[in-house]
Design an enzyme around this catalytic site. Structure first.
Site, PDB file in Angstrom:
ATOM      1  N   LEU A 169      10.547 -20.845  -4.164  1.00 53.77           N
ATOM      2  CA  LEU A 169       9.590 -19.906  -3.542  1.00 53.77           C
ATOM      3  C   LEU A 169       8.199 -20.041  -4.176  1.00 53.77           C
ATOM      4  CD1 LEU A 169       8.941 -17.305  -1.816  1.00 53.77           C
ATOM      5  CD2 LEU A 169       9.621 -15.991  -3.840  1.00 53.77           C
TER       6      LEU A 169
ATOM      7  N   GLY B 298       0.080   5.398  -4.414  1.00 52.82           N
ATOM      8  CA  GLY B 298      -0.552   6.654  -4.827  1.00 52.82           C
ATOM      9  C   GLY B 298      -0.045   7.823  -4.006  1.00 52.82           C
TER      10      GLY B 298
ATOM     11  N   ASP C 263       0.824  -1.213   0.000  1.00 51.65           N
ATOM     12  CA  ASP C 263       0.000   0.000   0.000  1.00 51.65           C
ATOM     13  C   ASP C 263       0.861   1.267   0.000  1.00 51.65           C
ATOM     14  OD1 ASP C 263      -2.296   1.450   0.002  1.00 51.65           O
ATOM     15  OD2 ASP C 263      -2.833   1.054   2.091  1.00 51.65           O
TER      16      ASP C 263
ATOM     17  N   HIS D 276       2.864   3.287  -8.915  1.00 55.23           N
ATOM     18  CA  HIS D 276       2.687   1.857  -9.202  1.00 55.23           C
ATOM     19  C   HIS D 276       3.915   1.287  -9.927  1.00 55.23           C
ATOM     20  CE1 HIS D 276      -1.295   1.955  -7.615  1.00 55.23           C
ATOM     21  NE2 HIS D 276      -1.796   2.705  -8.571  1.00 55.23           N
TER      22      HIS D 276
HETATM   23  C1  FPP Z   1      -2.010   0.102  -3.252  1.00 53.59           C
HETATM   24  O1  FPP Z   1      -1.539   1.432  -3.327  1.00 53.59           O
HETATM   25  C2  FPP Z   1      -1.480  -0.644  -4.376  1.00 53.59           C
HETATM   26  C3  FPP Z   1      -2.252  -1.281  -5.310  1.00 53.59           C
HETATM   27  C4  FPP Z   1      -3.726  -1.268  -5.327  1.00 53.59           C
HETATM   28  C5  FPP Z   1      -1.628  -2.007  -6.405  1.00 53.59           C
HETATM   29  C6  FPP Z   1      -0.357  -2.713  -6.075  1.00 53.59           C
HETATM   30  C7  FPP Z   1       0.284  -3.028  -7.344  1.00 53.59           C
HETATM   31  C8  FPP Z   1       1.601  -2.998  -7.607  1.00 53.59           C
HETATM   32  C9  FPP Z   1       2.664  -2.772  -6.611  1.00 53.59           C
HETATM   33  C10 FPP Z   1       2.107  -3.196  -8.988  1.00 53.59           C
HETATM   34  C11 FPP Z   1       1.384  -4.222  -9.816  1.00 53.59           C
HETATM   35  C12 FPP Z   1       1.621  -5.612  -9.410  1.00 53.59           C
HETATM   36  C13 FPP Z   1       2.159  -6.565 -10.169  1.00 53.59           C
HETATM   37  C14 FPP Z   1       2.186  -7.981  -9.723  1.00 53.59           C
HETATM   38  C15 FPP Z   1       2.752  -6.242 -11.459  1.00 53.59           C
HETATM   39  P1  FPP Z   1      -2.604   2.595  -3.514  1.00 53.59           P
HETATM   40  O2  FPP Z   1      -2.728   2.893  -4.961  1.00 53.59           O
HETATM   41  O3  FPP Z   1      -3.894   2.217  -2.853  1.00 53.59           O
HETATM   42  O4  FPP Z   1      -1.888   3.747  -2.766  1.00 53.59           O
HETATM   43  P2  FPP Z   1      -2.595   4.907  -1.899  1.00 53.59           P
HETATM   44  O5  FPP Z   1      -3.300   4.202  -0.759  1.00 53.59           O
HETATM   45  O6  FPP Z   1      -1.442   5.725  -1.452  1.00 53.59           O
HETATM   46  O7  FPP Z   1      -3.528   5.612  -2.821  1.00 53.59           O
END
Ligand code: FPP
Length: 265
Positions: free
Chosen positions: A154, A46, A43, A60
């Site tokens: 893994l 963003g 998390d 991301h």
């Molecule tokens: C949460 O941060 C993150 C996600 C919803 C996506 C996680 C995805 C990745 C790290 C990359 C894609 C994965 C692969 C396997 C290629 P948020 O966007 O909710 O952040 P915020 O809470 O700060 O808005």
């Protein structure tokens, strides 16, 4: 930002950096007690991007780099299973541009990483509703699972289009159908049998659950499998989560007293 807010922001960042450096120098080796199965909610992408005046998509993209490092760390350190929350069933409700970015990154990820993962003997399992993914992503993840399915290193579980309650309902539906058709007697159902109807069939329960960015929620990620997991809520945003910070979290895990509802003899 007002002058006061600026000072507070600066002080907060300095304190975090100080704490991280202190922690970074504290642990250089692996703890003796290691988790078999680690689950991570990645998390803060963003917010990381926003604080740098960058688009969320940049967060991301850097998040994918972090993921590469953490998978390598799990492989190097002999962790048996890593489950990561890449896309939840609720994430479809984000703006279309962000969903497209995440789906694009996903496709790119499977193209660019599959050779290294296969070479490292990593077994990829997608947990979630693969059939609900767009066709290119669906094909890519199925190919990755086929290619690495026989690997013995893994166990990398990537949650895509995943929702924990939905996973439980799906398991209940299958078991009810079998009971109605006379294939199982309801009184025979126990926890072990129920576990066999989850995506994580055959995997050990989650020992360590990590969520980055300071949010303290599990957000419908592996509710059954984390029943006795140790929770670590790390304030670091996912793009800044390094293998050193991960090592710190492993030390936090090693310091916990796991009793599983019992008392120490
Ligand atoms: C949460 O941060 C993150 C996600 C919803 C996506 C996680 C995805 C990745 C790290 C990359 C894609 C994965 C692969 C396997 C290629 P948020 O966007 O909710 O952040 P915020 O809470 O700060 O808005």
């Amino acid at each position: 930002m007002s002058f006061l807010e600026n000072i507070r922001d600066f002080a907060g960042k300095a304190a975090t950096a100080l704490l991280r450096n202190r922690r970074a120098s504290a642990h250089t080796g692996l703890p003796e007690v290691m988790p078999r199965h680690v689950a991570i909610v990645m998390d803060g992408n963003g917010r990381w991007a926003k604080s740098r005046n960058m688009p969320r998509s940049a967060g991301h993209s850097v998040g994918v780099e972090t993921l590469r490092d953490i998978i390598r760390a799990c492989d190097d350190w002999g962790i048996e299973a890593l489950s990561i929350y890449a896309f939840s069933t609720e994430n479809w409700q984000r703006p279309k541009a962000e969903v497209d970015t995440l789906m694009g990154l996903l496709l790119q990820y499977f193209m660019s990483e599959i050779d290294e993962l296969d070479e490292k003997n990593v077994r990829i399992l997608i947990i979630g509703d693969v059939e609900g993914l767009p066709a290119p992503q669906r094909e890519a993840v199925k190919k990755a699972m086929d290619r690495t399915g026989g690997n013995t290193g893994l166990k990398l579980n990537i949650a895509l289009n995943y929702g924990g309650r939905q996973e439980l309902v799906n398991a209940a539906k299958k078991l009810m159908k079998m009971a109605v058709e006379g294939e199982i007697a309801p009184e025979r159902l126990d926890e072990g049998m129920f576990s066999d109807y989850l995506y994580t069939r055959g995997l050990p329960d989650v020992d360590l659950f990590i969520r980055t960015s300071g949010e303290m929620r599990t957000s419908n990620f592996l509710p059954w499998q984390t029943a006795y997991a140790e929770m670590v809520f790390n304030p670091v945003m996912w793009p800044d989560y390094t293998r050193q910070v991960f090592l710190d979290d492993l030390w936090v895990y090693a310091s916990r007293d796991r009793r599983f509802g019992k008392v120490k003899s």
